[in-house]
Every structure is written in C-alpha cells, then in structure tokens.
Design an enzyme around this catalytic site. Sequence first.
Site, PDB file in Angstrom:
ATOM      1  CB  CYS A 186      -8.824  -1.718   7.367  1.00  0.00           C
ATOM      2  SG  CYS A 186      -8.331  -0.224   6.476  1.00  0.00           S
ATOM      3  CB  CYS A 191       4.864   2.557  -4.962  1.00  0.00           C
ATOM      4  SG  CYS A 191       3.363   3.493  -5.268  1.00  0.00           S
ATOM      5  CB  CYS A 232      -0.451   3.139  -9.781  1.00  0.00           C
ATOM      6  SG  CYS A 232      -1.291   1.538  -9.631  1.00  0.00           S
ATOM      7  CB  CYS A 275     -10.897  -5.413   4.004  1.00  0.00           C
ATOM      8  SG  CYS A 275     -10.813  -4.916   2.269  1.00  0.00           S
ATOM      9  CG  ASP A 321       1.757  16.643  -1.015  1.00  0.00           C
ATOM     10  OD1 ASP A 321       2.439  16.092  -0.140  1.00  0.00           O
ATOM     11  OD2 ASP A 321       1.629  16.186  -2.154  1.00  0.00           O
ATOM     12  CB  CYS A 334     -10.623   1.402  -0.829  1.00  0.00           C
ATOM     13  SG  CYS A 334     -11.235   1.692   0.839  1.00  0.00           S
ATOM     14  CB  CYS A 376      -0.105  -3.560  -4.874  1.00  0.00           C
ATOM     15  SG  CYS A 376       1.456  -2.763  -5.340  1.00  0.00           S
TER      16      CYS A 376
END
Length: 384
Positions: free
Chosen positions: A193, A219, A246, A196, A139, A253, A203
């Site tokens: 997914c 975000c 956050c 869903c 990253d 999920c 959010c």
Amino acid sequence: MRTSISDAAKLRALIDAEAQRAGFDAIAVTTPDAIPLAPARLAEFVADGFHGSMGWIAETLERRSVPSTLWPEVRSIVVLAMNYGPDHDPRDLLARPDRGAVSVYARNRDYHEVMKGRLKEIAGKIVARAGGDVKVFVDTAPVMEKPLAAAAGLGWQGKHTNLVSRAHGSWLFLGTIFTTAELAPDLAEIDHCGSCRACLDACPTDAFPAPYRLDARRCISYLTIENKGPIPHEFREAIGNRIYGCDDCLAACPWNKFARAASEAKLAARDDLREPALADLLRLDDTAFRAFFSGSPVKRIGRDRFIRNVLIAAGNSGDATLAGAVRALLGDGSPLVRGAAIWALARLVSDAEYSQTAETGLNTESDDTVREEWRLSRPTRAFA
C-alpha cells in the site's frame, strides 16, 4: 497426518489442477499458526465496539482468532480465491440517483453457493488422494479468511482491511479448506500500500478511524446489510443511492488497474441488478422480493431491511415522482419501513404537504420509533 515430501508435492499439484478446473483464480497454502497477530487485532476491534451489532464476532472471538481452536486436527489450510472484478467502475452509478447501487459482489449469484460446492469437490479429491479429514468454509464459520489469505501469499490486507492482490486488485471472494494433510506453506505477501490512502479518502462515512482499522458501525455495507434497525440519521445523506453494500473503498484501490473483469457466466451475474430502478424496487412486497432475489445474497437481509435501504435512496434522489410510492409505504406492516418512508417523504414533498401528513401520522401511529421519525423528519428538505 504425516505426508512425505514427494506425496505432499503430488497432492499440491492435484489441488492446484482441481482448483483451476473449478474456476478459482488463485490458490495458496498456509499453516494454522500463521496469523499470530490476528487475535490481538480482533480483540481490539471488539473492545472498541467496532463490530456494532454483530455479536457473533465477540461470541466466537477465541475460535475465530486461532484456526486450531476451531479444529485442533488441522495441519494445513488451503486458501482459494475467485475473482469477481467488474467490467466498469461501480461508482459511476452513484451519479444516477433514480437507480439503486447494489454492491458488485451481490449482483452475482450468492458466492457461498457458487464456491462451496466447488470447494467440497476439491476437498473430496484431497481425501481420496491423501486420506485424513477436511473441512470447508466460505464466510459462514469463525474463520479469518483475509489474514489467512495474506499469510498464504494471495495478497495483503490493505488499509481498507480487505484483501488486495497484485493480480486481482480488491475483487476476490475467499474460501478455505482445512486439512489434516501436511502441505508445504507458501510465502506470505508483503504490504504494497505504501503511502497511498485512496481507499480511506473514498469512504463516504469516514468509517476508517485509522489505516487498517474499520469501524463497522459507520460502514455503509454494515448499515445497509448487517444493521437490523433504522439507519442513523447522520449517515442517511451520505448513503446516497447505495441500497445494498458499498464498493467505494474497493473501487478506489489503484491495484485494480491490473485486475481483469470476472467471467459473468462463472459467477451467474445478473444484469437486472446492475442499475435497478428505485421506482420498481419500492413496489416489492415480501413475495415479490423473495422471487426477485432468489439465489442472491440480497435475499438474506429480508424485504423490510431492503425496502428501508431503497427508501433512503429515494429520499436522496430528489425525484418527486417517487413520492407516491413512498407515501404508499407509510402504511406498511413493518415499523422499519414506515420510519424510512417518513424520512424519504419529508425530502420529496413540500413542507406544507409533509406537515399535514405528519399530523395524521402522529395521531394514528402506535410504534414509538416511528413516531420519533415523524418528529425528527420535520421539514428540512434538501431539495427545492
């Protein structure tokens, strides 16, 4: 580098064994050309301005889109994942406004430090066995870890754009080893997914204009971490007591029900970051901030941005006992901190007290952005 089928199988077995020994929870292999859709999607993200002030994404667009552009010699990409799943729902802390909510990943030692040394050890074993060359990324380089992880079969990118695993839910750190060795790639994972939309609905700031698309500018993770300036007024109330990142879309999920809690020892978890008191955090000067967050990813944003976040949380707390600590920060050396303190104070004291303080503040403040905060934060208290 040409590798025989037998030698490649032995090398893969070695990599799997070393990854398990190093504490990784999942490993898979893909090829540099396995993410053909990524360049167009990333270009659209940048063209729409969804990257906000993260200019390095636009600057490294070409290298980020195609792994072989970053390193032409790469033949295989080993993607490794480490579970950091919590033993509780991190959203529970949102009901305690006197406490600061730190994103789960940041309650552990900086994952770059945790993972990079272990990846280098595995990479060294690859070279010792097969020769050639390797590069390790966690990253910190223009590498699209999530699409690569999906192509390798570790999971799929969910509607929240993060990687989702059937075994670990949404809680995975990712790292990659680029190698000149030729390894058999694993099969890509399919999207599970379905219909869903739990992550999208969770959010607080409506940061998803559509499934699988994130507008980082909305975000909370971006606003509290990457954003270097004042947090826009339209998002301040929605931030609540989230002081660093956050977890709402991740925690929502449904695949998390199959995940297990991560080993706190492996990640060097810090109990003092599970529910820190806002009152204590507001008192941190630069020296104390650096000492308290030593080894933590929080340290990277610096004291001023962090205190800005804590002040937004204080303003949302409705706790008038924090007004004294907030007031003390009106004279802080950082305009960013002073501006956030103004907003917080306006929500914690009476209209009369705020107006009197604002009059003095406007007469003594020289920074235009801070003066604007005095004007915008006029008495409109949300708490009686």
